[in-house]
Write an enzyme that holds these catalytic residues in place. Sequence first.
Site, short mmCIF file in Angstrom:
data_model
loop_
_atom_site.label_atom_id
_atom_site.label_comp_id
_atom_site.label_asym_id
_atom_site.label_seq_id
_atom_site.Cartn_x
_atom_site.Cartn_y
_atom_site.Cartn_z
CE LYS A 119 -9.17 -13.04 21.80
NZ LYS A 119 -9.48 -11.88 20.95
CG ASP A 149 -10.21 -11.10 16.72
OD1 ASP A 149 -11.39 -11.46 16.94
OD2 ASP A 149 -9.33 -11.12 17.60
CB ALA A 153 1.20 -1.38 17.91
CB THR A 164 5.52 1.83 22.86
OG1 THR A 164 5.11 2.19 24.18
CG2 THR A 164 6.93 1.27 22.91
#
Length: 270
Positions: free
Chosen positions: A66, A102, A128, A153
């Site tokens: 992608k 998406d 994330a 994170t």
Amino acid sequence: MTDRYAVIGNPIAQSKSPLLHTAFARQFGHDVRYDAILAQPEAFRETVLAFRAAGGRGMNVTAPFKLEAADLADTLTERARVAGAVNTLAFGPEGILGDNTDGIGLVGDIQDRLGVALAGRRVLVIGAGGATRGILLPLLQTRPAGILVVNRTAARARALADALAGQGSLEAGPLDAAGGREYDVVIHATSAGLNQGEAPAVDYRMAAGGLAYDLSYGEDTPFMRQARARGAARTVDGLGMLVGQAAESYRIWRGVLPDVRPVLEQLKLA
């Protein structure tokens, strides 16, 4: 003349895209052939360009290509640019268009099929990574009361929020930033829980009538079980998003939007 499309990835045998797009073409009586193409990591660009040169009209792109697809495209839509990733390529005389469907697939599934309006709702997104990058802009465009993105994170979550500054009410932080607050919609966008059999270590509460949505599909995930224990009225996997994002790709290529409901029922019975 048969129009050719394909999905490209590695691995690719598990892809449901040929089934989906064949069903979409049948709805409209379109003469379409849709293949699955296995590309080697070092040959992605060459494989795409060869398919285009042979008359291909467009391609879906799945892992791990992608990001490369975004680099290959001559033009990116805004949602693909924000996502930094492309799952749909359209080939035209003006060049290669890269899009990311998406997020629109997710929003369409939540609002149109499930009947949950996102405007004014409190939304929590767990994770994330690339999946979250693909859905945030379309989610923000529904004008929710606010979106909080939490991630193990924290810096990664904050980088997403910075990239979307000015697009809407978006906050980001570590997993504990949810702080036990109440949310109308909670979206699980990591693969950790599915792979490790663990629910995300996030403290949240579901509002009355709340929806918990797992981007993974095919089973009752640890996140879905956790959300029910925290009061979710509905828990849903990502199968509807999968069909919805494919339908948006078809619209980009053919100018018509398929009906996702019969195709989704077909998938559930498969």
